[in-house]
Design an enzyme around this catalytic site. Sequence first.
Site, PDB file in Angstrom:
ATOM      1  CG  ASN A 131      -1.722   1.346   1.424  1.00 53.60           C
ATOM      2  OD1 ASN A 131      -1.748   2.073   0.416  1.00 53.60           O
ATOM      3  ND2 ASN A 131      -2.510   1.297   2.262  1.00 53.60           N
ATOM      4  CE  LYS A 168      -0.254   3.084   4.771  1.00 50.83           C
ATOM      5  NZ  LYS A 168      -0.317   3.225   6.080  1.00 50.83           N
ATOM      6  CG  HIS A 224      -5.874   2.000   5.015  1.00 47.44           C
ATOM      7  ND1 HIS A 224      -5.496   2.775   6.116  1.00 47.44           N
ATOM      8  CD2 HIS A 224      -4.954   0.916   5.031  1.00 47.44           C
ATOM      9  CE1 HIS A 224      -4.330   2.495   6.444  1.00 47.44           C
ATOM     10  NE2 HIS A 224      -3.906   1.234   5.885  1.00 47.44           N
ATOM     11  CD  GLU A 264      -3.078   5.370   6.514  1.00 49.84           C
ATOM     12  OE1 GLU A 264      -2.983   5.347   5.589  1.00 49.84           O
ATOM     13  OE2 GLU A 264      -2.069   5.040   7.386  1.00 49.84           O
ATOM     14  CD  GLU A 295      -3.522  -2.237   7.179  1.00 57.06           C
ATOM     15  OE1 GLU A 295      -2.417  -2.603   6.550  1.00 57.06           O
ATOM     16  OE2 GLU A 295      -3.903  -1.396   7.057  1.00 57.06           O
ATOM     17  N   GLY A 346       2.472   2.611  10.783  1.00 56.58           N
ATOM     18  CA  GLY A 346       3.618   3.537  10.652  1.00 56.58           C
ATOM     19  C   GLY A 346       4.180   3.984  11.811  1.00 56.58           C
TER      20      GLY A 346
HETATM   21  P1  13P Z   1       3.128   0.549   7.627  1.00 60.32           P
HETATM   22  O1  13P Z   1       3.482  -0.861   7.085  1.00 60.32           O
HETATM   23  O2  13P Z   1       3.762   1.852   7.172  1.00 60.32           O
HETATM   24  O3  13P Z   1       2.910   0.444   9.139  1.00 60.32           O
HETATM   25  O4  13P Z   1       1.506   0.676   7.268  1.00 60.32           O
HETATM   26  C1  13P Z   1       0.652  -0.367   7.150  1.00 60.32           C
HETATM   27  C2  13P Z   1      -0.418  -0.160   6.402  1.00 60.32           C
HETATM   28  O5  13P Z   1      -1.333   0.721   6.780  1.00 60.32           O
HETATM   29  C3  13P Z   1      -0.808  -0.873   5.062  1.00 60.32           C
HETATM   30  O6  13P Z   1      -2.119  -0.397   4.576  1.00 60.32           O
END
Ligand code: 13P
Length: 251
Positions: A9, A11, A96, A98, A168, A174
């Site tokens: 991902n 992002k 997700h 976010e 997740e 992150g």
């Molecule tokens: P990270 O691997 O940067 O922690 O992000 C995970 C994520 O949100 C994947 O969708």
Amino acid sequence: MRKQIVAGNWKMNTTVEEGVQLAKDVLAKSAEVGNGVKLITGVPFTHLYPVSQIIGSSNIGLAAQNCADEPKGAFTGEVSVAMLKSVGTQYCILGHSERREYYTETSEKLVKKMALALEAGISPIFCVGERLDQREAGEHFNVVKAQIEEVLFTLSAEQMANVIVAYEPVWAIGTGKTATAEQAQEIHAFIRKTIASKFGSKIADDTTILYGGSCKPSNAKELFACPDIDGGLIGGASLKADDFIAIAKSF
Ligand code: 13P
């Protein structure tokens, strides 16, 4: 038999030029990954077409990170599943954390998006996971169960067979903090049990459940060794081809 999948991902990272280079690097190294492992790249909308031209008919799948909750029309700024499909998109990350947190992605909207994606022949990568305060309050099972019930339980068994689930934990995304393999396995098994309660054990056993949240080359092996963890949804580490491929070699 469920598939082993490592999905990136990206992002909101990389320009188109950088993304094309990253896709080329992933493609060049993809032969190092075991035959049974499927790679997916989840890229920004602007990158879908150019990245589709790079990965072509290779084993690398193409994912979007969102889609509109309406099929077409006067929805300025939105991107429909038909548009995604027209540039070769095969998967779509939905729900997700976010998007749930910053863009009011409710279960109600997700029900519509999941149905539209599945109707268009796009497999959703449906994300669930609890926040830190919810885990600390011991609420994580209830939170994840509700996320599954509100969205996945609206699907038919036939639709569910085309869904990938990603667990997740928000506190691990992150942050460099990873769920321990025990914590992840415990909730992955719970997710599978919850799916089985509605769709039966065959569909539950065949559902790929990915772990996401600071998954990296140094911890992927331990996570992927767990019986209910079928791969990863990778954020930061998917932006480096070497790390992404190293993770995919961790089964
Ligand atoms: P990270 O691997 O940067 O922690 O992000 C995970 C994520 O949100 C994947 O969708």
